[in-house]
Enzyme design. Structure first.
Site: not given
Length: 168
Positions: A83, A93, A131
């Protein structure tokens, strides 16, 4: 360091939820309270679970991942729906986001789950790139649908009588 959240973390989790909502240009829609989160995460029937990323040097909470189980009728197996994934700007980073995602991937593998899914805002280019760097497939042929507010109430009011409603 990645660890499972405890009740003690609820105020910090709520603070990060509000930080994430502000980043996503929706601060006014983050209305959850500490009491709601405490019940949802640590009540008798948890609705969701949280992993916490801590900075190794300071022990400060750097981010979190809030997830819950889902089920695929096609695979016949459970999976994870992520979620929220949030890493504070000053901690980005440093590998916290990747560590949180990897920890959830490990949960999937440990339990035989075949899917680990989440949604991302299309304008959030840093998240999309992150992603993709993990090997995530962006499913462009699917559109998220949502009912809330008056449309949800109106549709619910028109529902037929149902016997044996599940307890949620």
């Amino acid at each position: 360091m990645i660890r499972t959240a405890t009740e003690h973390d609820v105020p910090e989790i709520l603070a990060m939820i509000r930080e994430l909502a502000a980043y996503e240009r929706a601060a006014d829609r983050a209305r959850a309270t500490e009491e709601q989160l405490r019940e949802a995460l640590f009540g008798e029937h948890p609705a969701a679970y949280v992993l916490i990323a801590e900075d190794d040097e300071s022990g400060r909470v750097a981010g979190f991942a809030l997830w819950f189980p889902r089920f695929s009728t096609w695979t016949g197996t459970r999976g994870i729906h992520l979620e929220d994934l949030y890493v504070r700007p000053d901690a980005r980073g440093s590998g916290h986001g990747r560590a949180l995602i990897a920890a959830l991937a490990a949960v999937c593998r440990e339990h035989g789950f075949e899917r680990f899914e989440w949604v991302v805002l299309d304008w959030n280019e840093p998240a999309v790139a992150f992603y993709k760097s993990l090997g995530a497939e962006l499913l462009t042929e699917w559109t998220v649908c949502r009912l809330s507010g008056a449309p949800l109430a109106g549709l619910a009011a028109s529902a037929p009588e149902v016997s044996g409603r599940p307890v949620v």
